[in-house]
Design an enzyme around this catalytic site. Structure first.
Site, PDB file in Angstrom:
ATOM      1  N   LYS A  18      -1.072   4.565  -0.979  1.00  0.00           N
ATOM      2  CA  LYS A  18      -1.891   5.108   0.113  1.00  0.00           C
ATOM      3  C   LYS A  18      -1.025   5.903   1.086  1.00  0.00           C
ATOM      4  CE  LYS A  18      -4.071   3.430   4.378  1.00  0.00           C
ATOM      5  NZ  LYS A  18      -5.277   4.268   4.480  1.00  0.00           N
ATOM      6  N   CYS A  77     -25.683   3.694   3.190  1.00  0.00           N
ATOM      7  CA  CYS A  77     -24.898   4.819   2.689  1.00  0.00           C
ATOM      8  C   CYS A  77     -24.401   4.534   1.286  1.00  0.00           C
ATOM      9  CB  CYS A  77     -23.720   5.132   3.611  1.00  0.00           C
ATOM     10  SG  CYS A  77     -22.576   3.772   3.878  1.00  0.00           S
ATOM     11  N   ARG A  82       0.830  -1.219   0.000  1.00  0.00           N
ATOM     12  CA  ARG A  82       0.000   0.000   0.000  1.00  0.00           C
ATOM     13  C   ARG A  82       0.862   1.266   0.000  1.00  0.00           C
ATOM     14  NH1 ARG A  82      -3.780  -0.227   4.824  1.00  0.00           N
ATOM     15  NH2 ARG A  82      -2.037  -1.357   5.748  1.00  0.00           N
ATOM     16  N   TRP A 105     -19.632  -7.139   1.175  1.00  0.00           N
ATOM     17  CA  TRP A 105     -18.290  -6.649   1.450  1.00  0.00           C
ATOM     18  C   TRP A 105     -17.319  -7.776   1.758  1.00  0.00           C
ATOM     19  CZ3 TRP A 105     -19.421  -1.633   4.738  1.00  0.00           C
ATOM     20  CH2 TRP A 105     -20.140  -0.739   3.919  1.00  0.00           C
ATOM     21  N   ILE A 157     -23.717   7.054  13.886  1.00  0.00           N
ATOM     22  CA  ILE A 157     -23.961   5.821  13.137  1.00  0.00           C
ATOM     23  C   ILE A 157     -23.268   4.626  13.778  1.00  0.00           C
ATOM     24  CG2 ILE A 157     -23.775   4.747  10.863  1.00  0.00           C
ATOM     25  CD1 ILE A 157     -25.764   7.127  11.169  1.00  0.00           C
ATOM     26  N   HIS A 170     -28.882   1.161   8.873  1.00  0.00           N
ATOM     27  CA  HIS A 170     -28.163   2.275   8.258  1.00  0.00           C
ATOM     28  C   HIS A 170     -27.755   1.898   6.845  1.00  0.00           C
ATOM     29  CE1 HIS A 170     -25.456   5.558   7.507  1.00  0.00           C
ATOM     30  NE2 HIS A 170     -24.489   4.716   7.248  1.00  0.00           N
ATOM     31  N   SER A 173     -19.333   4.035  14.640  1.00  0.00           N
ATOM     32  CA  SER A 173     -17.899   4.089  14.921  1.00  0.00           C
ATOM     33  C   SER A 173     -17.461   5.509  15.246  1.00  0.00           C
ATOM     34  CB  SER A 173     -17.105   3.558  13.732  1.00  0.00           C
ATOM     35  OG  SER A 173     -17.319   4.353  12.589  1.00  0.00           O
ATOM     36  N   HIS A 185     -17.235  11.972   4.852  1.00  0.00           N
ATOM     37  CA  HIS A 185     -16.180  11.591   3.916  1.00  0.00           C
ATOM     38  C   HIS A 185     -15.234  12.749   3.614  1.00  0.00           C
ATOM     39  CE1 HIS A 185     -18.212   7.833   3.443  1.00  0.00           C
ATOM     40  NE2 HIS A 185     -19.309   8.438   3.075  1.00  0.00           N
TER      41      HIS A 185
END
Length: 772
Positions: free
Chosen positions: A27, A658, A24, A576, A446, A656, A448, A709
């Site tokens: 990132k 999204c 990564r 997921w 929501i 929830h 976390s 976000h």
């Protein structure tokens, strides 16, 4: 060309490759750049090195034609927005001042300027940044990125094919810009956009491109005659250009349907089709239109979205049938390999036999090369690979991991009553309001809270043996205490424990459920620098013991306010994860739902009065073709109700969602029979609230007023404006106040400020309501 000569000409290629690097690196470099620790030249140099390493790896594996331009710092659709000059007005000054910073500002926003909206890339777990277009949009070509990356590949001595988002798909992915008429259709800009694509194609031809790939995946969805006409016109005009590369139009993720005859007749040189899963019907459809005489067919026979090994013999059979349908047949994955991890060779904790069932990007590349070799040289050239494929597939089919008789018996015994609450909502809601005693416009989050460096360090210390489980749990308890204390001081009404013990909302549960496998390095890009490690759902699912009860009850012991139990729903657990492909998805969902049902019941028994079962993936997993929706939504909504229907009427069930457009699944949202639903809404300006109202949605809802976000802190005035918009669609007695999504990826400073503004907004509007 005869079938025999078409086979002999078979080449191996891919549409795209994972961007992040083996560890990564991308990132880390981008996040370092955002924090000022990495310079722009350093970032660009590392990115160029990663591209070169990917190309060399592909070429060394036997790929004959590598993709160029699939690399991105953040998102390939955003790259296309830059390529065609469709920079939103609010971002133009930043882009003009510094192209790289302006690019990231469009993706992430700044304190002063909101980012572009983000949503799912078709039915995958990747997110793209939605172009904003209006009647006044002026397109201008900027092929710098595309030409530069092609030149890099050519300099390595490689045959490279630039990859672009096609012009019609780009417009169909776009939304009306702020200030544009509500009924404005971006597709009406096609005549302005095509000359820009023509200029880019000319630039790429001048830079040495023989072929250019134009991706048009929007046409694996149901399309109107006008949209199909736009596709025909686009490729008639681009095909008529004189100084251009050969054009390969690619589709993926599903069957091409009515667009197939349009593209088969278009003046292009090649077509790339998916032949996996539901898209396998492309084979019969291609034969029905007379094939692609005189054209190149790139056959996506290796699944680019899942991680199971390919049935080489079956794929060779498909390829053999295709040989008579095109002038040349090349072999590829069904889509870009962006959607799978990089290499199974990095995994050390998965049993060697099970590892042989798996294929990540490097292994899929090898499968593609093997199939191209078998097609070109005959099966005698790949006898060893075919034998290994048969043995590994037989091993998987016969493994006790994949079949648990007790799990199957319980799933088969499920009745309709098991998926139905004991009382209707109208009766439940009175019991819940009496039990919970919440104010109007109740506030919550929501689930976390920020995963700080200290939390990640504690997890790493436990994993590496620097602390024992007792030391780790002491740190987790301290974090929960801090989160509960903050929420009480801020004035939130329904609290959460913050989920500090959870590495990922799916992986955390997968690690505790029998039938799942976890990877160490199976990272895939979700958006920007957000990477996730989807677990692998390999076998029948069961829950050996409670998974969340002790942390939830500990948090509840710290406060008199209700603390939500937090679970990930069965559809999202599938969506997921990389899911087994040897049985119907609905059967697998039912197994997961029964395991989660046990957890819900245990939470209630331990005193939890509000339980949230997140299903952010319900919409994104919706099949791309409307003909497939009913069957999917039937098993998906049943799985949710099976999870949640074992509780008392006064226990409040939340869910929830999204990252998605909700208008076409409002009935399914209703069918979940959740008491409260929270939805992402801040970037779309409360559109979902109006969709719920139009449908007559009868339950409580919390359309988000804080876009998590972006690092930007919304003011109380902004949140109030959104909430007032929400109140026009949802009555105050049924409206909740909450962020869009969980706060895991945010920092504490913006989290504190944003939630304080959120609570202040709710209190202000409560005052306005009581005054009126």
């Amino acid at each position: 060309m005869t079938a025999k000569s078409a086979a002999a000409a078979a080449r191996a290629t891919v549409y795209g490759y994972p961007r992040q690097g083996p560890n990564r690196e991308l990132k880390k470099a981008i996040e370092g750049y955002w924090k000022g620790r990495v310079s722009a030249p350093e970032l660009r140099s590392l990115a160029a090195d990663l591209r070169a390493a990917n190309w060399r790896r592909l070429a060394d594996a036997g790929i004959d034609e590598v993709p160029a331009g699939d690399f991105s710092y953040y998102d390939h659709v955003l790259d296309t927005t830059v390529m065609v000059g469709a920079i939103p007005e609010r971002h133009r000054a930043a882009v003009a001042a510094d192209a790289l910073d302006g690019y990231f500002a469009m993706a992430r926003g700044t304190q002063e300027v909101a980012p572009l909206e983000m949503t799912k890339w078709f039915d995958t777990n990747y997110h793209y940044l939605v172009p904003e277009l209006g009647p006044d949009t002026v397109f201008t070509a900027d092929s710098t990125k595309q030409v530069t990356e092609l030149a890099e590949a050519v300099a390595l001595g490689l045959t490279a094919r630039p990859v672009l988002v096609g012009p019609v798909t780009y417009l169909l992915l776009a939304k009306p810009a702020p200030g544009a008429p509500a009924d404005f259709e971006p597709l009406t800009l096609l005549d302005r956009l095509l000359p820009v694509y023509a200029e880019v194609l000319t630039d790429l031809r001048a830079a040495g491109a023989e072929w250019v790939q134009l991706d048009e995946p929007a046409f694996v969805q149901d399309r109107t005659p006008a949209e199909l006409n736009a596709l025909e016109r686009a490729y008639r005009e681009l095909g008529a250009l004189t100084d251009r590369p050969k054009l390969l139009v690619a589709s993926y993720f599903d069957r091409l349907g009515d667009a197939l005859p349009v593209l088969a007749k278009a003046p292009i040189e090649g077509l790339a089709l998916d032949f996996t899963d539901a898209a396998a019907t492309n084979l019969d459809a291609l034969a029905a239109v007379g094939g692609l005489p005189g054209k190149r067919l790139v056959a996506g026979v290796v699944n680019g979205r899942n991680i199971w090994i390919n049935d080489l013999q079956k794929s060779l059979s498909t390829l053999g049938t295709l040989l008579g349908l095109a002038d040349r047949v090349d072999v590829s994955a069904s889509c870009s390999l962006l959607h799978v991890p990089l290499d199974t060779g990095a995994e050390r904790d998965i049993e060697p036999q099970i590892l042989r069932w798996l294929a990540f990007a490097r292994q899929k590349t090898a499968e593609i090369v093997t199939l191209a070799k078998g097609l070109a040289q005959g099966t005698d050239a790949i006898t060893g690979e075919l034998a290994a494929s048969r043995a590994d597939m037989a091993s998987r089919a016969g493994s006790p991991i994949t079949r648990n008789p007790a799990v199957r018996a319980r799933a088969e015994a499920v009745t309709d009553d098991d998926a139905r609450r004991s009382q209707p909502y109208a009766e439940r809601t009175a019991a819940q309001r009496a039990h919970l005693g919440l104010p109007p416009l109740p506030t919550t989050t929501i689930g976390s809270f920020p995963q700080t460096g200290e939390i990640r360090a504690a997890r790493a210390d436990l994993r590496d043996g620097r602390i024992d489980i007792a030391g780790y749990e002491e740190r987790i308890r301290a974090e929960i205490q801090e989160v509960i204390s903050f929420q009480e001081k801020t004035g939130l009404d329904v609290l959460v424990h913050g989920e500090p013990e959870r590495n990922d909302m799916v992986q955390y549960f997968a690690e505790q459920l029998t039938g799942y496998l976890a990877t160490q390095h199976g990272w895939v890009q979700s958006y920007g620098t957000r990477y996730v490690r989807p677990p692998i759902l390999a076998g029948d699912i069961s829950r050996p013991e409670p998974m969340t009860v002790r942390w939830t009850t500990y948090a509840q012991s710290l406060t008199e306010k209700p603390v939500k139990g937090m679970l990930t729903g069965p559809v999202t657990m599938l969506a997921w994860s990389f899911v087994r492909d040897d049985q119907p998805l609905g059967d697998t969902a039912r197994q997961v739902a029964l395991a989660l049902r046990d957890e819900v019941n245990d939470l209630e028994a331990a005193g939890t009065s509000v339980i949230q079962v997140d299903e952010p993936a319900l919409r994104e997993t919706l099949p791309l073709r409307a003909a497939d929706h009913t069957a999917y939504l039937a098993w998906a909504t049943e799985a949710f109700r099976l999870t949640t229907s074992g509780v008392r009427p006064d226990t409040q069930i939340h869910t929830h969602m999204c990252y998605a457009e909700f208008g076409d699944i409002v009935q399914a949202i209703d069918d979940l029979d959740a008491d409260v639903i929270s939805l992402e809404a801040a970037r779309s300006h409360m559109q979902v609230a109006h969709e719920l109202a139009t449908h007559g949605y009868p339950r409580e809802a919390g359309p988000g007023v804080y876009d998590i976000h972006s690092p930007r802190v919304p003011s109380a005035e902004e949140a109030a404006a959104l909430l007032r918009t929400g109140l026009k669609a949802i009555p105050a007695e049924r409206l909740w106040v909450n962020p869009d999504c969980g706060l895991k990826t945010r920092g504490w400073p913006e989290t504190r400020a944003s939630l304080e503004n959120l609570v202040a907004t709710a209190r202000t509007l409560r005052g306005e309501l009581s005054a009126s």
